[in-house]
Write a protein that holds these residues in place. Structure first.
Motif, PDB file in Angstrom:
ATOM      1  N   ALA A 109      -0.344  -9.584  -4.177  1.00 40.54           N
ATOM      2  CA  ALA A 109      -0.219  -8.725  -5.365  1.00 40.54           C
ATOM      3  C   ALA A 109       0.662  -7.532  -5.000  1.00 40.54           C
ATOM      4  CB  ALA A 109      -1.595  -8.262  -5.837  1.00 40.54           C
ATOM      5  N   PRO A 110       1.977  -7.739  -4.888  1.00 41.78           N
ATOM      6  CA  PRO A 110       2.874  -6.691  -4.380  1.00 41.78           C
ATOM      7  C   PRO A 110       2.921  -5.423  -5.223  1.00 41.78           C
ATOM      8  CG  PRO A 110       4.110  -8.569  -5.245  1.00 41.78           C
ATOM      9  CD  PRO A 110       2.686  -8.995  -5.169  1.00 41.78           C
ATOM     10  N   ASP A 111       2.550  -5.496  -6.499  1.00 44.78           N
ATOM     11  CA  ASP A 111       2.568  -4.302  -7.346  1.00 44.78           C
ATOM     12  C   ASP A 111       1.274  -3.493  -7.259  1.00 44.78           C
ATOM     13  OD1 ASP A 111       5.114  -4.831  -8.270  1.00 44.78           O
ATOM     14  OD2 ASP A 111       4.405  -6.022  -9.971  1.00 44.78           O
ATOM     15  N   ALA A 112       0.279  -4.019  -6.569  1.00 40.74           N
ATOM     16  CA  ALA A 112      -1.003  -3.320  -6.462  1.00 40.74           C
ATOM     17  C   ALA A 112      -0.922  -2.188  -5.444  1.00 40.74           C
ATOM     18  CB  ALA A 112      -2.104  -4.302  -6.063  1.00 40.74           C
ATOM     19  N   LEU A 113      -1.716  -1.156  -5.672  1.00 44.24           N
ATOM     20  CA  LEU A 113      -1.854  -0.063  -4.711  1.00 44.24           C
ATOM     21  C   LEU A 113      -3.060  -0.369  -3.836  1.00 44.24           C
ATOM     22  CD1 LEU A 113      -0.992   2.799  -3.760  1.00 44.24           C
ATOM     23  CD2 LEU A 113      -2.615   3.715  -5.431  1.00 44.24           C
TER      24      LEU A 113
ATOM     25  N   SER B  54      -4.257  -8.581 -14.128  1.00 44.91           N
ATOM     26  CA  SER B  54      -3.468  -8.220 -12.951  1.00 44.91           C
ATOM     27  C   SER B  54      -4.194  -7.149 -12.144  1.00 44.91           C
ATOM     28  CB  SER B  54      -2.088  -7.713 -13.366  1.00 44.91           C
ATOM     29  OG  SER B  54      -2.197  -6.581 -14.209  1.00 44.91           O
TER      30      SER B  54
ATOM     31  N   THR C 279      -2.246   4.553   2.375  1.00 45.29           N
ATOM     32  CA  THR C 279      -1.727   3.424   1.613  1.00 45.29           C
ATOM     33  C   THR C 279      -1.330   2.326   2.590  1.00 45.29           C
ATOM     34  OG1 THR C 279      -0.867   4.921  -0.083  1.00 45.29           O
ATOM     35  CG2 THR C 279       0.007   2.686  -0.058  1.00 45.29           C
TER      36      THR C 279
ATOM     37  N   LYS D 142       0.353   6.686  -8.417  1.00 41.38           N
ATOM     38  CA  LYS D 142       0.855   7.202  -7.153  1.00 41.38           C
ATOM     39  C   LYS D 142       0.080   8.428  -6.679  1.00 41.38           C
ATOM     40  CE  LYS D 142       5.564   5.494  -7.831  1.00 41.38           C
ATOM     41  NZ  LYS D 142       6.993   5.866  -7.954  1.00 41.38           N
TER      42      LYS D 142
ATOM     43  N   LYS E 187      -2.101  -7.211  -0.511  1.00 41.38           N
ATOM     44  CA  LYS E 187      -0.799  -6.669  -0.913  1.00 41.38           C
ATOM     45  C   LYS E 187       0.266  -7.761  -0.940  1.00 41.38           C
ATOM     46  CE  LYS E 187       2.076  -3.253  -1.810  1.00 41.38           C
ATOM     47  NZ  LYS E 187       2.000  -2.459  -3.058  1.00 41.38           N
TER      48      LYS E 187
ATOM     49  N   ASP F 255      -6.408  -4.975 -14.729  1.00 39.74           N
ATOM     50  CA  ASP F 255      -6.024  -4.786 -16.119  1.00 39.74           C
ATOM     51  C   ASP F 255      -6.802  -5.799 -16.956  1.00 39.74           C
ATOM     52  OD1 ASP F 255      -4.597  -5.022 -18.641  1.00 39.74           O
ATOM     53  OD2 ASP F 255      -2.989  -3.870 -17.689  1.00 39.74           O
TER      54      ASP F 255
ATOM     55  N   MET G 129      -4.426  -3.848 -10.147  1.00 37.37           N
ATOM     56  CA  MET G 129      -3.733  -2.570 -10.099  1.00 37.37           C
ATOM     57  C   MET G 129      -3.996  -1.826  -8.799  1.00 37.37           C
ATOM     58  SD  MET G 129      -2.639  -3.282 -12.983  1.00 37.37           S
ATOM     59  CE  MET G 129      -1.449  -1.974 -12.924  1.00 37.37           C
TER      60      MET G 129
ATOM     61  N   MET H  34       3.694  -1.369 -13.905  1.00 43.85           N
ATOM     62  CA  MET H  34       2.752  -0.421 -13.317  1.00 43.85           C
ATOM     63  C   MET H  34       1.779   0.054 -14.386  1.00 43.85           C
ATOM     64  SD  MET H  34       1.847   0.903 -10.488  1.00 43.85           S
ATOM     65  CE  MET H  34       3.284   0.621  -9.466  1.00 43.85           C
TER      66      MET H  34
END
Length: 236
Positions: free
Chosen positions: A131-135, A97, A234, A15, A128, A92, A99, A1
């Motif tokens: 890129a499952p870690d993206a918000l 990656s 979200t 978050k 999503k 990033d 974010m 993250m």
């Protein structure tokens, strides 16, 4: 993250960004309206405010904000000319990656229809998945009465629609912030969703079976304006 910029707000993190966008965009709309700038309000104006909030809360040495980003997850083979774009994306600089990504709409504009809103949610869902870690965030801004009019559409209506609004109640009971909306086999809106698929099948590489969303809680009073508002969800 991602590690977010801490110089201006200690402990700020990814978050909290959804709520910060809701508060910041709402406050800026109120301020600009008080300064007689309401004539310039629209999706373009909101994009500028969103860009300000994002840029003010990241470390520019580590992260890059893109406006109009042609993410590969939302491209279709049939598309001609300019590639389809997300309104905003933060990456990033080190490993490229993703974010965060954002789609934004202005309630009351001719482009802000229930179908186009659902199309944005589908795009965010597709990103999503890759890129499952993206918000992934959807921002809806505008005047309260225009938002109310938009949510009269069946596929947005409180209770059975694809989004839950803050404070929404069904049969006198407050709705949960989270919502799972089926695009296949929906018990109430399948006829309307079939029309959506017919119109938008060439605008998406695939239409998801369902979309999960949750709205960002807003704790600051300015985020609960009765006139200008910015709501953020979200997308999962």
């Amino acid at each position: 993250m991602a590690e977010w910029h801490h110089d201006r707000l200690e402990g700020f993190n990814l978050k909290k960004l959804a709520s910060r966008l809701s508060v910041g965009v709402t406050a800026k709309l109120q301020f600009d309206f008080a300064c007689n700038r309401g004539h310039s309000f629209g999706e373009y104006h909101v994009h500028g405010v969103v860009n300000e909030v994002l840029s003010a809360n990241i470390d520019p040495d580590r992260f890059r904000v893109h406006s109009g980003y042609p993410h590969p997850a939302i491209q279709t083979e049939e598309a001609k000319g300019r590639k389809r774009e997300l309104d905003f994306l933060i990456e990033d600089k080190g490993d490229s990656s993703i974010m965060l990504c954002i789609e934004a709409k202005w309630a009351g504009s001719g482009h802000c229809t229930a179908h186009n809103l659902l199309l944005d949610l589908c795009r965010l869902h597709l990103v999503k998945r890759t890129a499952p870690d993206a918000l992934c965030l959807f921002v809806l801004a505008g005047r309260q009465d225009k938002m109310n009019k938009l949510f009269e559409s069946p596929i947005l209506a409180d209770g059975t629609g694809c989004l839950v609004r803050p404070g929404a109640k069904v049969n006198g009971r407050k709705r949960d912030r989270k919502k799972t909306f089926a695009l296949i086999g929906h018990p109430t809106h399948q006829t309307e969703l079939d029309r959506f698929k017919d119109v938008n099948s060439e605008k998406l590489p695939t239409i998801p079976d369902e979309i999960c969303t949750t709205y960002a809680p807003v704790f600051d009073r300015v985020g609960r304006s009765d006139y200008w508002q910015a709501l953020v969800w979200t997308v999962f």
